[in-house]
Write a protein that holds these residues in place. Structure first.
Motif, PDB file in Angstrom:
ATOM      1  N   GLY A   1       0.764  -1.454  -0.079  1.00  0.00           N
ATOM      2  CA  GLY A   1      -0.018   0.055  -0.071  1.00  0.00           C
ATOM      3  C   GLY A   1       0.954   1.152  -0.161  1.00  0.00           C
ATOM      4  O   GLY A   1       1.535   1.426   1.078  1.00  0.00           O
ATOM      5  N   ALA A   2       0.952   1.849  -1.327  1.00  0.00           N
ATOM      6  CA  ALA A   2       2.004   3.119  -1.260  1.00  0.00           C
ATOM      7  C   ALA A   2       1.219   4.213  -0.969  1.00  0.00           C
ATOM      8  O   ALA A   2       1.020   5.328  -1.607  1.00  0.00           O
ATOM      9  N   ILE A   3       0.721   4.459   0.412  1.00  0.00           N
ATOM     10  CA  ILE A   3       0.052   5.591   0.870  1.00  0.00           C
ATOM     11  C   ILE A   3       1.096   6.444   1.915  1.00  0.00           C
ATOM     12  O   ILE A   3       2.123   5.844   2.010  1.00  0.00           O
ATOM     13  N   ASP A   4       0.544   7.604   2.236  1.00  0.00           N
ATOM     14  CA  ASP A   4       1.424   8.372   2.965  1.00  0.00           C
ATOM     15  C   ASP A   4       2.001   7.637   4.387  1.00  0.00           C
ATOM     16  O   ASP A   4       3.078   8.028   4.902  1.00  0.00           O
ATOM     17  N   PHE A   5       1.088   6.943   4.844  1.00  0.00           N
ATOM     18  CA  PHE A   5       1.570   6.189   6.378  1.00  0.00           C
ATOM     19  C   PHE A   5       2.724   5.235   5.964  1.00  0.00           C
ATOM     20  O   PHE A   5       3.533   5.165   6.745  1.00  0.00           O
ATOM     21  N   ALA A   6       2.732   4.676   4.696  1.00  0.00           N
ATOM     22  CA  ALA A   6       3.683   3.791   4.412  1.00  0.00           C
ATOM     23  C   ALA A   6       5.229   4.493   4.101  1.00  0.00           C
ATOM     24  O   ALA A   6       6.226   3.854   4.474  1.00  0.00           O
ATOM     25  N   SER A   7       4.905   5.733   3.586  1.00  0.00           N
ATOM     26  CA  SER A   7       6.413   6.496   3.558  1.00  0.00           C
ATOM     27  C   SER A   7       7.041   6.566   4.960  1.00  0.00           C
ATOM     28  O   SER A   7       8.292   6.584   5.141  1.00  0.00           O
TER      29      SER A   7
ATOM     30  N   ARG B   1      15.460  -4.518   5.301  1.00  0.00           N
ATOM     31  CA  ARG B   1      15.547  -4.233   3.986  1.00  0.00           C
ATOM     32  C   ARG B   1      14.064  -4.066   3.766  1.00  0.00           C
ATOM     33  O   ARG B   1      13.271  -5.132   3.587  1.00  0.00           O
ATOM     34  N   VAL B   2      13.665  -2.862   3.168  1.00  0.00           N
ATOM     35  CA  VAL B   2      12.203  -2.515   3.188  1.00  0.00           C
ATOM     36  C   VAL B   2      11.735  -2.713   1.797  1.00  0.00           C
ATOM     37  O   VAL B   2      12.642  -1.874   0.604  1.00  0.00           O
ATOM     38  N   THR B   3      10.802  -3.281   1.278  1.00  0.00           N
ATOM     39  CA  THR B   3      10.206  -3.187   0.010  1.00  0.00           C
ATOM     40  C   THR B   3       8.661  -2.634   0.146  1.00  0.00           C
ATOM     41  O   THR B   3       7.985  -2.664   1.218  1.00  0.00           O
ATOM     42  N   VAL B   4       8.346  -1.749  -0.866  1.00  0.00           N
ATOM     43  CA  VAL B   4       7.150  -1.193  -0.994  1.00  0.00           C
ATOM     44  C   VAL B   4       6.363  -1.828  -2.274  1.00  0.00           C
ATOM     45  O   VAL B   4       7.223  -1.781  -3.267  1.00  0.00           O
ATOM     46  N   CYS B   5       5.313  -2.415  -2.054  1.00  0.00           N
ATOM     47  CA  CYS B   5       4.370  -2.972  -3.323  1.00  0.00           C
ATOM     48  C   CYS B   5       3.020  -2.486  -3.091  1.00  0.00           C
ATOM     49  O   CYS B   5       2.406  -2.314  -2.294  1.00  0.00           O
ATOM     50  N   ASP B   6       2.807  -1.860  -4.390  1.00  0.00           N
ATOM     51  CA  ASP B   6       1.357  -1.652  -4.756  1.00  0.00           C
ATOM     52  C   ASP B   6       1.009  -1.741  -6.078  1.00  0.00           C
ATOM     53  O   ASP B   6       1.729  -1.689  -7.157  1.00  0.00           O
TER      54      ASP B   6
ATOM     55  N   CYS C   1       3.462  -5.857   6.535  1.00  0.00           N
ATOM     56  CA  CYS C   1       2.611  -4.643   6.863  1.00  0.00           C
ATOM     57  C   CYS C   1       1.554  -4.202   5.709  1.00  0.00           C
ATOM     58  O   CYS C   1       1.864  -3.858   4.950  1.00  0.00           O
ATOM     59  N   VAL C   2       0.286  -4.413   5.879  1.00  0.00           N
ATOM     60  CA  VAL C   2      -0.757  -4.401   4.976  1.00  0.00           C
ATOM     61  C   VAL C   2      -1.466  -2.958   5.399  1.00  0.00           C
ATOM     62  O   VAL C   2      -2.476  -2.999   5.957  1.00  0.00           O
ATOM     63  N   LEU C   3      -1.141  -2.000   4.599  1.00  0.00           N
ATOM     64  CA  LEU C   3      -1.862  -0.608   4.907  1.00  0.00           C
ATOM     65  C   LEU C   3      -2.838  -0.358   3.900  1.00  0.00           C
ATOM     66  O   LEU C   3      -3.206   0.813   3.610  1.00  0.00           O
TER      67      LEU C   3
ATOM     68  N   GLU D   1       3.558   9.181  13.413  1.00  0.00           N
ATOM     69  CA  GLU D   1       3.152   8.569  14.788  1.00  0.00           C
ATOM     70  C   GLU D   1       2.554   7.115  14.559  1.00  0.00           C
ATOM     71  O   GLU D   1       2.754   6.245  15.384  1.00  0.00           O
ATOM     72  N   THR D   2       1.836   6.909  13.506  1.00  0.00           N
ATOM     73  CA  THR D   2       1.482   5.618  13.110  1.00  0.00           C
ATOM     74  C   THR D   2       2.437   4.891  13.108  1.00  0.00           C
ATOM     75  O   THR D   2       2.506   3.564  13.222  1.00  0.00           O
ATOM     76  N   ALA D   3       3.399   5.278  12.099  1.00  0.00           N
ATOM     77  CA  ALA D   3       4.504   4.365  11.879  1.00  0.00           C
ATOM     78  C   ALA D   3       5.347   3.822  13.159  1.00  0.00           C
ATOM     79  O   ALA D   3       5.705   2.858  13.326  1.00  0.00           O
TER      80      ALA D   3
END
Length: 388
Positions: free
Chosen positions: A214-220, A232-237, A275-277, A343-345
């Motif tokens: 989920g490429a949302i602002d919380f994900a950033s 090692r972080v991967t972002v998938c959307d 982490c499923v956002l 804060e959520t992160a």
């Protein structure tokens, strides 16, 4: 010593002689865990830490002495009620430290060098050293590499009996598979040298994975804190307009693909956190159906409590069992009252750390729980048979 492998590898490449002090075992509230190290070269340069400052001076002196006499020693430090200003741990803990010279002429240097080179390059490796047993074996080393066969490959050895090397290699291979550092006790018969042994096994493995769906602002924000924690972080959307390098400059990898399809083809292990956002059923349900059946460390999903209940019902309809649902951390994160993405992160990261270390997530103020819940704390000081 593998926690400072990059610096020590440079010292080896430069031909420097050095001595390294490594935490073997701890008890109580000792500040560093087994494997933490401090090294000193012949010029007096020091790197690393074994106690956060409490006993660094005394350990520094032990390293200099080891460089002079070539002797491996095991030293214990603890808090003294009789003299609070004596060399010791003011936090009240107890720590055992192995000090080993690594000089050009020392037999263990090639083995140590091989392990440092592998760890510095990011390859999985384990270093096993004898810390308790016959004097002639102290400080001897064996470096273990993962292997496709049932028996791990290794370099070096202890020079006692081939069966001892094979036994330690097998034990070290098991520690390496789990990414653990700790001590192994080998009985008199297993040691094949007429005496029981204690062996320190240090593991160095590639960073664990955090996959953020989920490429949302919380994900950033979560990507940034994940990197800070060493993942090692991967972002998938599935949406290319959102999954971009400009939006996630700190991510190691950005994948534009349906989440469940990517998860099905990528590598995960027992240290991976998911982490499923997305909080969108068309993404969440097929993704979580797969994720909850994988042997990963953590699966969390964002959403309101109403979203959580609806999502759980949808997952039941596709065959997810109650036991599998029990693994799901949803709503994701600890109750910090978080509102902003940052804060959520932090809330999510705190839950991941608590899950990894066995923490309760409650405030330490007024609590009667241990400060440290690390599973490796089972490597207790009392297991070391001969200390100075």
């Amino acid at each position: 010593m593998l926690d400072i492998a990059e610096e020590l590898h440079r010292w080896v490449e430069q031909g420097r002689d050095f001595a390294v002090a490594t935490v073997v075992a701890v008890g109580g509230s000792a500040p560093r865990r087994p494997g933490a190290a401090l090294a000193v070269d012949t010029d007096g340069t020091a790197i690393g830490s074994v106690s956060g400052g409490c006993v660094e001076g005394a350990v520094y002196d032990l390293c200099q002495q080891a460089l002079l006499d070539g002797e491996t020693v095991l030293e214990r430090f603890g808090y003294s009620d009789d003299d609070a200003f004596a060399v010791g741990l003011t936090c009240g803990g107890v720590i055992d430290i192995l000090v080993t010279p690594v000089r050009a002429k020392d037999p263990a240097r090639p083995t140590v060098a091989a392990a440092l080179s592998a760890a510095a390059s990011g390859s999985a490796t384990a270093l096993a050293r004898i810390v308790s047993g016959p004097a002639e074996l102290l400080g001897r080393a064996l470096a273990v590499r993962p292997d496709d066969s049932h028996s791990p490959s290794y370099d070096g050895g202890f020079g006692a009996h081939p069966e001892l090397d094979r036994t330690v290699a097998a034990e070290a291979g098991a520690y390496l598979d789990a990414g653990r550092t700790g001590t192994v006790e080998i009985g008199e018969q297993g040691s094949r040298c007429g005496a029981p042994l204690t062996v320190l096994v240090e593991s160095s493995v590639p960073p664990p994975r955090m996959i953020v769906f989920g490429a949302i602002d919380f994900a950033s924000a979560l990507v940034r804190i994940g990197k800070f924690l060493g993942y090692r972080v991967t972002v998938c959307d599935a949406r290319p307009v959102f999954a971009t390098r400009a939006r996630f400059p700190d991510a190691d990898e950005i994948v534009v693909e349906w989440p469940h399809k990517y998860l099905d083809r990528t590598d995960t292990d027992a240290r991976t956190v998911l982490c499923v956002l997305t909080h969108d059923a068309k993404f969440d349900v097929p993704l979580l159906e797969l994720a909850l059946r994988l042997p990963v460390a953590y699966v969390g999903a964002m959403g309101s409590r109403r979203t959580h209940l609806d999502r759980n019902e949808r997952l039941r309809q596709v065959g997810v069992t109650e036991l599998e649902l029990a693994r799901l951390r949803s709503p994701i994160g600890l109750d910090l009252g978080a509102r902003t993405p940052e804060e959520t992160a932090l809330s999510i990261a705190a839950e991941i750390v608590a899950n990894r270390r066995g923490g309760s997530g409650i405030s330490l103020t007024g609590a009667h729980t241990p400060i440290h819940h690390d599973a490796s704390s089972s490597t207790a000081v009392g297991r070391i048979g001969s200390v100075a």
